[in-house]
Design a protein around this motif. Structure first.
Motif, PDB file in Angstrom:
ATOM      1  N   LEU A   1       0.859  -1.187   0.000  1.00 45.35           N
ATOM      2  CA  LEU A   1       0.000   0.000   0.000  1.00 45.35           C
ATOM      3  C   LEU A   1       0.894   1.236   0.000  1.00 45.35           C
ATOM      4  CD1 LEU A   1      -2.710  -1.250   2.496  1.00 45.35           C
ATOM      5  CD2 LEU A   1      -3.022  -0.803   0.059  1.00 45.35           C
ATOM      6  N   VAL A   2       1.407   1.552  -1.174  1.00 49.29           N
ATOM      7  CA  VAL A   2       2.374   2.627  -1.344  1.00 49.29           C
ATOM      8  C   VAL A   2       2.135   3.284  -2.698  1.00 49.29           C
ATOM      9  CG1 VAL A   2       4.094   1.058  -2.348  1.00 49.29           C
ATOM     10  CG2 VAL A   2       4.854   3.154  -1.207  1.00 49.29           C
ATOM     11  N   GLU A   3       2.540   4.547  -2.836  1.00 47.71           N
ATOM     12  CA  GLU A   3       2.331   5.270  -4.093  1.00 47.71           C
ATOM     13  C   GLU A   3       2.925   4.494  -5.268  1.00 47.71           C
ATOM     14  OE1 GLU A   3       3.420   6.646  -1.322  1.00 47.71           O
ATOM     15  OE2 GLU A   3       2.584   8.671  -1.010  1.00 47.71           O
ATOM     16  N   GLY A   4       2.150   4.415  -6.345  1.00 43.55           N
ATOM     17  CA  GLY A   4       2.595   3.727  -7.551  1.00 43.55           C
ATOM     18  C   GLY A   4       2.214   2.267  -7.617  1.00 43.55           C
ATOM     19  N   ALA A   5       1.779   1.685  -6.487  1.00 47.51           N
ATOM     20  CA  ALA A   5       1.365   0.281  -6.483  1.00 47.51           C
ATOM     21  C   ALA A   5       0.021   0.137  -7.192  1.00 47.51           C
ATOM     22  CB  ALA A   5       1.270  -0.241  -5.058  1.00 47.51           C
ATOM     23  N   ARG A   6      -0.190  -1.036  -7.782  1.00 46.16           N
ATOM     24  CA  ARG A   6      -1.411  -1.299  -8.556  1.00 46.16           C
ATOM     25  C   ARG A   6      -2.321  -2.233  -7.754  1.00 46.16           C
ATOM     26  NH1 ARG A   6      -0.236  -0.244 -14.099  1.00 46.16           N
ATOM     27  NH2 ARG A   6       1.976   0.093 -14.509  1.00 46.16           N
ATOM     28  N   TRP A   7      -3.541  -1.780  -7.501  1.00 48.08           N
ATOM     29  CA  TRP A   7      -4.473  -2.551  -6.685  1.00 48.08           C
ATOM     30  C   TRP A   7      -5.807  -2.776  -7.387  1.00 48.08           C
ATOM     31  CZ3 TRP A   7      -4.059  -5.021  -1.950  1.00 48.08           C
ATOM     32  CH2 TRP A   7      -2.799  -4.919  -1.342  1.00 48.08           C
ATOM     33  N   SER A   8      -5.774  -2.940  -8.698  1.00 47.53           N
ATOM     34  CA  SER A   8      -7.017  -3.295  -9.386  1.00 47.53           C
ATOM     35  C   SER A   8      -7.418  -4.713  -8.982  1.00 47.53           C
ATOM     36  CB  SER A   8      -6.826  -3.228 -10.905  1.00 47.53           C
ATOM     37  OG  SER A   8      -5.995  -4.298 -11.342  1.00 47.53           O
ATOM     38  N   GLU A   9      -8.690  -5.041  -9.129  1.00 45.31           N
ATOM     39  CA  GLU A   9      -9.141  -6.389  -8.809  1.00 45.31           C
ATOM     40  C   GLU A   9      -8.506  -7.401  -9.750  1.00 45.31           C
ATOM     41  OE1 GLU A   9     -13.388  -7.595  -7.231  1.00 45.31           O
ATOM     42  OE2 GLU A   9     -13.268  -8.120  -9.365  1.00 45.31           O
ATOM     43  N   ALA A  10      -8.234  -6.993 -10.989  1.00 47.95           N
ATOM     44  CA  ALA A  10      -7.626  -7.897 -11.964  1.00 47.95           C
ATOM     45  C   ALA A  10      -6.205  -8.276 -11.580  1.00 47.95           C
ATOM     46  CB  ALA A  10      -7.633  -7.258 -13.348  1.00 47.95           C
ATOM     47  N   GLU A  11      -5.536  -7.443 -10.765  1.00 50.45           N
ATOM     48  CA  GLU A  11      -4.151  -7.711 -10.389  1.00 50.45           C
ATOM     49  C   GLU A  11      -3.996  -8.268  -8.980  1.00 50.45           C
ATOM     50  OE1 GLU A  11      -1.455  -4.466 -12.604  1.00 50.45           O
ATOM     51  OE2 GLU A  11      -3.323  -3.661 -11.797  1.00 50.45           O
ATOM     52  N   GLU A  12      -4.880  -7.860  -8.050  1.00 48.44           N
ATOM     53  CA  GLU A  12      -4.760  -8.296  -6.662  1.00 48.44           C
ATOM     54  C   GLU A  12      -5.940  -9.141  -6.196  1.00 48.44           C
ATOM     55  OE1 GLU A  12      -2.541  -8.149  -4.148  1.00 48.44           O
ATOM     56  OE2 GLU A  12      -1.021  -7.327  -5.487  1.00 48.44           O
ATOM     57  N   GLY A  13      -6.910  -9.374  -7.060  1.00 48.32           N
ATOM     58  CA  GLY A  13      -8.101 -10.085  -6.615  1.00 48.32           C
ATOM     59  C   GLY A  13      -8.929  -9.204  -5.699  1.00 48.32           C
ATOM     60  N   THR A  14      -9.821  -9.791  -4.953  1.00 47.11           N
ATOM     61  CA  THR A  14     -10.708  -9.052  -4.049  1.00 47.11           C
ATOM     62  C   THR A  14      -9.890  -8.204  -3.079  1.00 47.11           C
ATOM     63  OG1 THR A  14     -12.214 -10.930  -4.154  1.00 47.11           O
ATOM     64  CG2 THR A  14     -12.615  -9.283  -2.431  1.00 47.11           C
ATOM     65  N   ASN A  15     -10.094  -6.901  -3.132  1.00 45.94           N
ATOM     66  CA  ASN A  15      -9.449  -5.974  -2.196  1.00 45.94           C
ATOM     67  C   ASN A  15     -10.256  -4.685  -2.192  1.00 45.94           C
ATOM     68  OD1 ASN A  15      -7.813  -3.629  -3.748  1.00 45.94           O
ATOM     69  ND2 ASN A  15      -7.757  -5.485  -5.006  1.00 45.94           N
ATOM     70  N   GLY A  16     -10.031  -3.848  -1.188  1.00 45.22           N
ATOM     71  CA  GLY A  16     -10.854  -2.655  -1.040  1.00 45.22           C
ATOM     72  C   GLY A  16     -10.842  -1.758  -2.265  1.00 45.22           C
ATOM     73  N   ILE A  17      -9.665  -1.373  -2.706  1.00 43.50           N
ATOM     74  CA  ILE A  17      -9.559  -0.448  -3.842  1.00 43.50           C
ATOM     75  C   ILE A  17     -10.118  -1.073  -5.104  1.00 43.50           C
ATOM     76  CG2 ILE A  17      -7.933   0.754  -5.357  1.00 43.50           C
ATOM     77  CD1 ILE A  17      -6.096   1.091  -2.892  1.00 43.50           C
ATOM     78  N   GLY A  18      -9.607  -2.245  -5.463  1.00 38.93           N
ATOM     79  CA  GLY A  18      -9.991  -2.864  -6.734  1.00 38.93           C
ATOM     80  C   GLY A  18     -11.450  -3.256  -6.804  1.00 38.93           C
ATOM     81  N   THR A  19     -11.989  -3.819  -5.726  1.00 36.58           N
ATOM     82  CA  THR A  19     -13.386  -4.249  -5.746  1.00 36.58           C
ATOM     83  C   THR A  19     -14.326  -3.056  -5.713  1.00 36.58           C
ATOM     84  OG1 THR A  19     -12.758  -6.331  -4.700  1.00 36.58           O
ATOM     85  CG2 THR A  19     -15.090  -5.724  -4.600  1.00 36.58           C
ATOM     86  N   CYS A  20     -13.945  -2.009  -5.001  1.00 37.60           N
ATOM     87  CA  CYS A  20     -14.719  -0.764  -5.021  1.00 37.60           C
ATOM     88  C   CYS A  20     -14.801  -0.224  -6.445  1.00 37.60           C
ATOM     89  CB  CYS A  20     -14.068   0.259  -4.096  1.00 37.60           C
ATOM     90  SG  CYS A  20     -14.735   1.934  -4.233  1.00 37.60           S
ATOM     91  N   LEU A  21     -13.673  -0.208  -7.142  1.00 40.39           N
ATOM     92  CA  LEU A  21     -13.659   0.306  -8.521  1.00 40.39           C
ATOM     93  C   LEU A  21     -14.435  -0.605  -9.458  1.00 40.39           C
ATOM     94  CD1 LEU A  21      -9.915   1.421  -8.677  1.00 40.39           C
ATOM     95  CD2 LEU A  21     -11.920   2.929  -8.671  1.00 40.39           C
ATOM     96  N   PHE A  22     -14.314  -1.917  -9.271  1.00 39.37           N
ATOM     97  CA  PHE A  22     -15.030  -2.848 -10.148  1.00 39.37           C
ATOM     98  C   PHE A  22     -16.533  -2.704  -9.979  1.00 39.37           C
ATOM     99  CE2 PHE A  22     -17.010  -6.725 -11.503  1.00 39.37           C
ATOM    100  CZ  PHE A  22     -16.298  -7.100 -12.638  1.00 39.37           C
ATOM    101  N   GLU A  23     -16.980  -2.608  -8.728  1.00 37.32           N
ATOM    102  CA  GLU A  23     -18.420  -2.556  -8.463  1.00 37.32           C
ATOM    103  C   GLU A  23     -18.975  -1.141  -8.501  1.00 37.32           C
ATOM    104  OE1 GLU A  23     -19.293  -4.683  -4.902  1.00 37.32           O
ATOM    105  OE2 GLU A  23     -18.678  -6.613  -5.738  1.00 37.32           O
ATOM    106  N   GLY A  24     -18.087  -0.137  -8.421  1.00 36.68           N
ATOM    107  CA  GLY A  24     -18.537   1.252  -8.457  1.00 36.68           C
ATOM    108  C   GLY A  24     -19.364   1.664  -7.262  1.00 36.68           C
ATOM    109  N   LYS A  25     -19.093   1.055  -6.103  1.00 36.61           N
ATOM    110  CA  LYS A  25     -19.858   1.392  -4.895  1.00 36.61           C
ATOM    111  C   LYS A  25     -18.974   1.186  -3.666  1.00 36.61           C
ATOM    112  CE  LYS A  25     -21.936  -3.208  -4.405  1.00 36.61           C
ATOM    113  NZ  LYS A  25     -23.215  -3.971  -4.399  1.00 36.61           N
ATOM    114  N   PRO A  26     -19.367   1.752  -2.508  1.00 38.58           N
ATOM    115  CA  PRO A  26     -18.568   1.576  -1.302  1.00 38.58           C
ATOM    116  C   PRO A  26     -18.480   0.104  -0.893  1.00 38.58           C
ATOM    117  CG  PRO A  26     -20.119   3.386  -1.036  1.00 38.58           C
ATOM    118  CD  PRO A  26     -20.503   2.670  -2.291  1.00 38.58           C
TER     119      PRO A  26
END
Length: 318
Positions: free
Chosen positions: A115-140
Motif C-alpha cells: 500500500l504505497v504510491e505507484g502500487a497497482r491494486w485493481s481487482e484484476a491484479e490483486e483479486g478481491t481488495n478494497g480499492i480494486g473491488t470498489c472500482l469494479f463494483e462502483g460502490k462503497p
C-alpha cells in the motif's frame, strides 16, 4: 484465531467451486471473478508491480485538478483515523495509488503490504481488495482481513468509496486501510461512514472547481448517491451535471451533449419572452447601481428616460 495461508486458499477455491456462493455473497462473487475472470491464484507470492517514479509523476499531473481538491480532504480524514493506525489512500480509476497518508510507526507495515504510491491494486491484479473491488463494483465496500482474495492480504482491513469526476465517470477510489490485529468489523463500519462522506466531498469540490466561474445549482444531497449539482452558464443553460444529478434527473451523456435550459431540465418551463431578458438585465444593472436609476442607465449605455420606458415595458416600477 488467525487463518493459515493454506486454509484461506482452500476457502477461496471452495467458494469458487460452489454453484450458489456467488449469488448469495458479494465477497464470493468477487473471489469467483478473481479466479475465473482474472486468472489469479490466492496463494500467488509474485512480487507486486509498481509504477516507476517518472510514470507516477506523469499520472499525478494528469489528475492534478482532482488531487488539488482531494489533498485537503485526505489530510482531514487522516487526522481523524491516524491514532487508530490507519492509512488514507487515493487511487486512480485503474487502482494505481496516487496519494498515501500513514503514520511513521505504521508506514513500513503498509509499504510491506504494497500500500504505497505507484502500487497497482485493481481487482484484476490483486483479486478481491478494497480499492480494486470498489472500482469494479462502483460502490462503497468493506473488505475485512480474510475477505481478501490473496492470502498475502488477509492481515489488511480496507474501507473504500468511489469518487466520480465532474462528468459522472469513475475517477478514483478513496481508501482507509488498517494492518493492525485489533481493527474490528465494528470499527470498520464507523470508518467506512467517514470514507463515504469524504468521497462525496471530493466529488463536490471537484465539480465546483472544474466549473469554476459558472453558477452552481444544488438539487439535493443524498448520503448514498452524493450531491446533485448542475453547472449553469450566464444564459441559464446547463453545461454540466454531477453523477448524483444525472441519477436524480435520469440524464445520459446524450441529453447533455448540447446545452439545455435549466427550467426545461427541471420541468419548470415558462413561455419565453424578450421582456424576461430585459427584466433580468435591468434588475442586474439596478442592483449594481444600488438602485440609482441614473447610474444604472449609465452602466447600460442608455439615457434615463429610455431606462424608465424599458422598465415600464418589462412591468417594473420605478
Amino acid at each position: 484465531m488467525k487463518q493459515s495461508s493454506a486454509s484461506h486458499g482452500e476457502s477461496v477455491f471452495e467458494a469458487v467451486r460452489s454453484p450458489s456462493s456467488a449469488g448469495v455473497s458479494a465477497i464470493a462473487a468477487s473471489w469467483c471473478r478473481s479466479v475465473l475472470a482474472h486468472g489469479l491464484d490466492p496463494e500467488d507470492r509474485d512480487q507486486r508491480e509498481r509504477m516507476d517514479g517518472a510514470a507516477l509523476a506523469t499520472l499525478r499531473t494528469e489528475h492534478g485538478l482532482m488531487l488539488s481538491v482531494a489533498v485537503p480532504v485526505l489530510d482531514h480524514i487522516y487526522r481523524s483515523v491516524a491514532r487508530s493506525g490507519c492509512a488514507v489512500i487515493l487511487s486512480d480509476a485503474r487502482g494505481v495509488i496516487l496519494e498515501r497518508r500513514a503514520g511513521d510507526g505504521d508506514a513500513d507495515g503498509f509499504s510491506a503490504a504494497g500500500l504505497v504510491e505507484g502500487a497497482r491494486w485493481s481487482e484484476a491484479e490483486e483479486g478481491t481488495n478494497g480499492i480494486g473491488t470498489c472500482l469494479f463494483e462502483g460502490k462503497p465496500v468493506i473488505i475485512h482481513r480474510d475477505q481478501h482474495f490473496a492470502s498475502r492480504n488477509v492481515h489488511i482491513s480496507c474501507m473504500d468509496a468511489p469518487v466520480h469526476d465532474p462528468y459522472g465517470r469513475l475517477a478514483a477510489a478513496l481508501d482507509v486501510s488498517s494492518c493492525r490485529d485489533d481493527h474490528s468489523p465494528a470499527m470498520a463500519e464507523m470508518i467506512a461512514a467517514l470514507v463515504r462522506d469524504a468521497a462525496r466531498q471530493i466529488e463536490r469540490d471537484f465539480f465546483c472547481r472544474h466549473f469554476e466561474g459558472h453558477r452552481i445549482v444544488l438539487l439535493s444531497d443524498d448520503a448514498v448517491t452524493g450531491t446533485a449539482l448542475l453547472a449553469v452558464d450566464r444564459d441559464d443553460l446547463v453545461i454540466g451535471a454531477s453523477r448524483a444529478a444525472r441519477l436524480h434527473l435520469r440524464l445520459e451523456d446524450a441529453a447533455l451533449a448540447t446545452p439545455r435550459a435549466l427550467d426545461q431540465l427541471l420541468g419548470e418551463q415558462a413561455p419565453l419572452s424578450f421582456d424576461d431578458a430585459d427584466r433580468a438585465v435591468l434588475r442586474r444593472a439596478l442592483a449594481r447601481a444600488n438602485g440609482n436609476a441614473s447610474e444604472a442607465a449609465r452602466l447600460l449605455g442608455i439615457g434615463r428616460a429610455t431606462l424608465y420606458r424599458r422598465m415600464a415595458r418589462a412591468g417594473m416600477k420605478h
